[in-house]
Enzyme design. Structure first.
Site, PDB file in Angstrom:
ATOM      1  N   TYR A  54       0.835  -1.202   0.000  1.00 55.15           N
ATOM      2  CA  TYR A  54       0.000   0.000   0.000  1.00 55.15           C
ATOM      3  C   TYR A  54       0.873   1.256   0.000  1.00 55.15           C
ATOM      4  CZ  TYR A  54      -3.876  -3.106   1.381  1.00 55.15           C
ATOM      5  OH  TYR A  54      -4.820  -4.102   1.444  1.00 55.15           O
ATOM      6  N   HIS A 113      -0.038 -11.836   0.876  1.00 57.89           N
ATOM      7  CA  HIS A 113      -1.001 -10.960   0.185  1.00 57.89           C
ATOM      8  C   HIS A 113      -1.822 -11.679  -0.892  1.00 57.89           C
ATOM      9  CE1 HIS A 113      -1.664  -6.393  -0.508  1.00 57.89           C
ATOM     10  NE2 HIS A 113      -2.757  -7.056  -0.695  1.00 57.89           N
TER      11      HIS A 113
END
Length: 284
Positions: A54, A113
């Site tokens: 992010y 992820h």
């Protein structure tokens, strides 16, 4: 609704938290984003989800600035490692970098992820070592479908997989066909990202739906709050809505006392039915 869920290793995890995808990337909104996170923490939303991906660490850095003002042990911090970094050569470096940005010496949850090319057995072994060292309290995965969950739980140590974070909201109910039931049977909670359908035309269709508006009015809440209540109705689901504004965060924090009855669910299911066959896992 229960506010916490007990993981297989005994760790108590909050069922409602805050997502931070795209937060920290814009200097002009940074202060308001920090205020939103502080507001959420003070309203009892102690779970904060992020990832090394992010903003290439900017989200973790933002969170680190916020949480330094709070008792770390009262928070539940989740981050994610990129698949290419989830092997023995890189995972420790990735984790240490995340910890540095977050200004903490441990994570409450560390997630892979999405599935990658590094063997799951190697990733699980690394996760288990990090847990044994106290660097992480629990580990899990993200964006794993049913067959991938079967694979990860079959490798040595894989039974310690604590959660699977996937896209789940009223307009995207594909996981209800097989993935969610499978995880419930194996006591592995679902972390629902984008529970408020934070995506274009689909969200607009939900917000303007007359039937949903009627159900929301009945409970004196907004449709956005109704979307959050919907995913939290299942005790096995954790929700991490994202918001840049403290007003929206406060709205999210007020959903605990809302309970949908049989009539409500009949209306919702008729308007936005769950699939009756296997569909590909939604990923945003």
């Amino acid at each position: 609704m229960e506010k916490y869920i007990q993981l297989t290793n005994g760790v108590m995890m909050p069922r409602l938290g805050m997502g931070t995808w795209f937060l920290g990337e814009n200097l002009h909104t940074r202060e308001s984003e920090m205020e939103a996170l502080r507001t959420g923490i003070e309203a009892g939303m102690r779970l904060i989800d992020t990832a090394e991906m992010y903003g290439n660490g900017l989200s973790e850095q933002l969170i680190g600035q916020v949480i330094r003002d709070y008792d770390r042990d009262s928070l539940f911090i989740v981050s994610k490692v990129l698949p290419g970094n989830a092997g023995r050569k890189r995972i420790r470096k990735s984790l240490n970098h995340s910890l540095k940005l977050l200004r903490t010496d441990y994570l409450d949850m560390y997630l892979l992820h999405w599935p990658g090319s590094i063997p799951l057995e190697e990733t699980v072994m690394c996760m288990e070592e990090l847990a044994a060292e106290g660097k992480i309290r629990a580990w899990g995965v993200s964006n794993f479908d049913t067959d991938e969950m079967e694979e990860v739980t079959s490798v040595p140590g894989g039974s310690h997989c604590a959660v699977n974070q996937v896209l789940y909201h009223l307009g995207s109910r594909g996981i209800e066909y097989d993935l969610l039931p499978w995880q419930e049977r194996h006591n592995i909670p679902v972390m629902a990202y984008c529970p408020l359908a934070q995506a274009g035309s689909l969200r607009n269709g939900l917000v303007s739906n007359k039937k949903l508006l009627a159900v929301a009015d009945k409970h004196e809440i907004s449709v956005m709050q109704l979307l959050l209540v919907f995913v939290l109705q299942r005790d096995s689901v954790i929700a991490i809505p994202r918001s840049r504004k403290k007003e929206h965060v406060l709205e999210n924090a007020k959903v605990w006392d809302v309970v949908l009855d049989k009539e409500d669910m009949e209306i919702i299911n008729k308007e936005f039915p769950a699939p009756k066959r296997k569909v590909p896992l939604d990923i945003v």
